[in-house]
Enzyme design. Structure first.
Site, PDB file in Angstrom:
ATOM      1  N   ARG A  82       1.533  -0.770  -0.154  1.00 52.05           N
ATOM      2  CA  ARG A  82       0.043  -0.001  -0.664  1.00 52.05           C
ATOM      3  C   ARG A  82       0.519   1.184   0.619  1.00 52.05           C
ATOM      4  O   ARG A  82       1.872   0.936   0.586  1.00 52.05           O
ATOM      5  CB  ARG A  82      -0.829  -0.165   1.090  1.00 52.05           C
ATOM      6  N   GLU A  88     -11.355   5.155  -6.141  1.00 53.60           N
ATOM      7  CA  GLU A  88     -11.213   3.678  -6.412  1.00 53.60           C
ATOM      8  C   GLU A  88     -11.273   4.107  -8.132  1.00 53.60           C
ATOM      9  O   GLU A  88     -11.905   4.811  -8.757  1.00 53.60           O
ATOM     10  CB  GLU A  88     -12.799   3.514  -5.506  1.00 53.60           C
ATOM     11  N   ARG A 103      -1.408  -5.587   4.989  1.00 53.07           N
ATOM     12  CA  ARG A 103      -0.570  -5.082   3.455  1.00 53.07           C
ATOM     13  C   ARG A 103       0.576  -4.105   3.673  1.00 53.07           C
ATOM     14  O   ARG A 103       0.820  -3.662   4.548  1.00 53.07           O
ATOM     15  CB  ARG A 103      -1.633  -3.812   2.412  1.00 53.07           C
TER      16      ARG A 103
END
Length: 335
Positions: free
Chosen positions: A225, A233, A267
């Site tokens: 990330r 998004e 992540r």
């Protein structure tokens, strides 16, 4: 000729059919391939014939002799580039850097001839990365070349690190190492069913056997990330563009990643450098991400976002773009 230039010529500059003539650019290639492939083709021909392309005179002010000098310099720069330029933006930067001592009108004319971005339209990004581990970094990783399909969106990417890496080699589970050995043997015996089953076992353990330049490498999987930014998004405006930009930046490249920790989705949260470029800086300056101030207070990220806002580039072309964290909150609450 360098292999990369030969590859581009062979795969991007194939002759078009007569029916395609209406969509051709100034070099007889389609608008979609003007740029990287067109310049590759012209450099290929220049190395063989020492002739510059016809029609260039209409775009530049210098003589044929000067033009030949440009192509000699560009041919040498392309051969020496490691890795070689692949995207239109990378090619534009190579042209600008190689011909920086030449007349502005000639450089811009040459870029226009190939449909490449002009200097003022390129985001100016810092060169080079940290020479030592920044404060707060838990560990650094050097990845294998990135598959563009490993880019989930504009701020998340899956990478693989070779288990020959010093940090990784001591932590490979014994069953994973054994499965990789057995898989290699099964493939040598053409027992592909068994090999596929072993690969599945390896993948379920968080690893993968990857073929890199005809060498099979056991590698560990990491999801990264990008620290300090939040991209739109996928279904939001500019979500597709953000994903494509990140993929263009990292595809086929080995990345340098500074990992600061993990998020709630397990992540790794990190800073990514690609060919010396700070990836988060590129995404912010191109207006394809927000500075994620809830989790990161770095002043430079704030500055880069403000630059993009002032230029109204990317998502900032809209006067009031919806923030992705608010978009996600609305979806969670059913609004």
């Amino acid at each position: 000729m360098g292999n990369a230039l030969r590859f581009l010529y062979g795969h991007c500059c194939k002759p078009t059919t007569a029916g395609d003539s209406d969509s051709l650019g100034p070099h007889g290639v389609s608008a979609a391939t003007v740029g990287v492939s067109a310049l590759a083709r012209d450099l290929f021909h220049f190395e063989i014939t020492s002739q510059v392309p016809e029609g260039l005179d209409k775009h530049v002010v210098s003589s044929k002799k000067a033009q030949a000098n440009w192509y000699r310099k560009l041919l040498e720069a392309w051969k020496e580039a490691k890795p070689p330029p692949e995207t239109p933006e990378e090619v534009a930067r190579l042209v600008i850097q190689t011909l920086k001592r030449h007349q502005k009108a000639d450089v811009e004319g040459l870029l226009a001839f190939y449909g490449l971005q002009l200097p003022h339209t390129l985001a100016q990004v810092s060169a080079g990365g940290p020479t030592s581990l920044p404060q707060g970094v838990k560990f650094e990783m050097q990845t294998l070349p990135v598959d563009p399909q490993a880019v989930a969106d504009g701020d998340t990417i899956t990478v693989y690190v070779s288990t020959t890496d010093t940090r990784e080699s001591s932590s490979v589970p014994g069953e994973v190492h054994m499965a990789a050995v057995q898989r290699s043997k099964a493939r040598a015996e053409r027992n592909y069913g068994k090999a596929d089953a072993l690969q599945k076992k390896i993948v379920e353990a968080g690893y993968r056997v990857i073929n890199v330049q005809n060498e099979e490498i056991l590698a560990r999987k990491y999801r990264i990330r990008l620290r300090g930014i939040d991209a739109p998004e996928s279904s939001m405006p500019y979500g597709k563009e953000a994903k494509e930009e990140l993929a263009n930046l990292v595809q086929g490249k080995c990345l340098r990643v500074f990992v600061y920790g993990e998020d709630r989705y397990r992540r790794c949260v990190g800073d990514i450098y690609c060919n010396g470029m700070f990836v988060q800086e590129v995404m912010l300056k191109k207006g394809l991400a927000w500075h994620y101030t809830a989790y990161d207070k770095r002043w430079e990220l704030e500055t880069w976002e403000k630059e993009a806002r002032a230029k109204r580039v990317g998502l900032w072309a809209s006067s009031n773009p919806e923030m992705p964290w608010e978009w996600r909150k609305d979806r969670r609450e059913g609004r």
